[in-house]
Design a protein around this motif. Structure first.
Motif, short mmCIF file in Angstrom:
data_model
loop_
_atom_site.label_atom_id
_atom_site.label_comp_id
_atom_site.label_asym_id
_atom_site.label_seq_id
_atom_site.Cartn_x
_atom_site.Cartn_y
_atom_site.Cartn_z
N GLY A 139 -0.89 4.93 0.35
CA GLY A 139 -0.82 6.09 1.23
C GLY A 139 -1.47 5.77 2.57
O GLY A 139 -1.82 4.63 2.86
N THR A 140 -1.64 6.81 3.38
CA THR A 140 -2.24 6.58 4.69
C THR A 140 -2.99 7.82 5.14
O THR A 140 -2.64 8.94 4.77
N ASN A 141 -4.03 7.60 5.93
CA ASN A 141 -4.71 8.73 6.56
C ASN A 141 -4.16 8.96 7.98
O ASN A 141 -4.72 9.71 8.74
N ASP A 142 -3.04 8.29 8.31
CA ASP A 142 -2.38 8.42 9.60
C ASP A 142 -0.88 8.64 9.37
O ASP A 142 -0.08 7.72 9.55
N GLN A 192 3.07 -9.48 9.68
CA GLN A 192 4.32 -9.01 9.08
C GLN A 192 4.20 -8.80 7.57
O GLN A 192 3.45 -9.50 6.90
N THR A 193 4.96 -7.83 7.10
CA THR A 193 5.08 -7.61 5.67
C THR A 193 5.80 -8.80 5.04
O THR A 193 6.86 -9.20 5.53
N VAL A 227 3.48 -0.91 12.07
CA VAL A 227 2.09 -0.63 12.45
C VAL A 227 1.03 -1.26 11.56
O VAL A 227 -0.12 -1.35 11.96
N SER A 228 1.38 -1.68 10.36
CA SER A 228 0.34 -2.04 9.39
C SER A 228 -0.06 -3.51 9.52
O SER A 228 0.50 -4.27 10.31
N HIS A 229 -1.03 -3.90 8.70
CA HIS A 229 -1.44 -5.31 8.62
C HIS A 229 -0.64 -6.05 7.56
O HIS A 229 -1.06 -7.10 7.08
N ILE A 257 5.55 -0.38 8.10
CA ILE A 257 5.52 -1.79 7.71
C ILE A 257 4.65 -2.60 8.67
O ILE A 257 4.16 -2.08 9.67
N GLY A 258 4.51 -3.88 8.37
CA GLY A 258 3.63 -4.76 9.13
C GLY A 258 4.07 -5.03 10.55
O GLY A 258 5.26 -5.13 10.84
#
Length: 112
Positions: A72-75, A37-38, A83-85, A31-32
């Motif tokens: 999805g993610t490449n990490d 934040q998400t 971790v996300s934006h 999540i953000g």
């Protein structure tokens, strides 16, 4: 006819797939971050795209809030973390499985 909806619980970093208000599957998510934040609230899936490129992994499902989606993610080591934006990250296999089940128009609730 199935009545699917998605609940994303930010506190336990899980995405729940419900059919007729019964949880049928749960997936871990990333999540953000604090500064990105998400968003919480009620949204819908408005588009779907396989292999969107960039950091979005194997699949993208856009939400009715512009620039946010489930993807999805490449990490894969980022799953389960803050971790996300702001988007909801899933393992590629999980987002592919989910994308085959839920249609465009599926309701998505994101709760703190």
């Amino acid at each position: 006819m199935p009545d699917y909806r998605i609940i994303i619980d930010l506190s336990d970093r899980q995405l729940y797939l419900l059919d007729d208000d019964v949880v049928t599957q749960a997936f871990p998510v990333g999540i953000g971050k604090m500064v990105t934040q998400t968003p919480t609230g009620e949204f819908t899936i408005i588009n779907k795209q396989p292999n969107p490129g960039g950091p979005f992994g194997a699949f993208w499902m856009g939400l009715s809030k512009p620039h946010y989606g489930i993807h999805g993610t490449n990490d894969p080591s980022s799953i389960g973390h803050i971790v996300s934006h702001g988007c909801i990250r899933m393992f590629n296999d999980d987002v592919l499985a989910l994308s085959k089940i839920v249609p465009i128009g599926t309701r998505v609730t994101i709760r703190p």
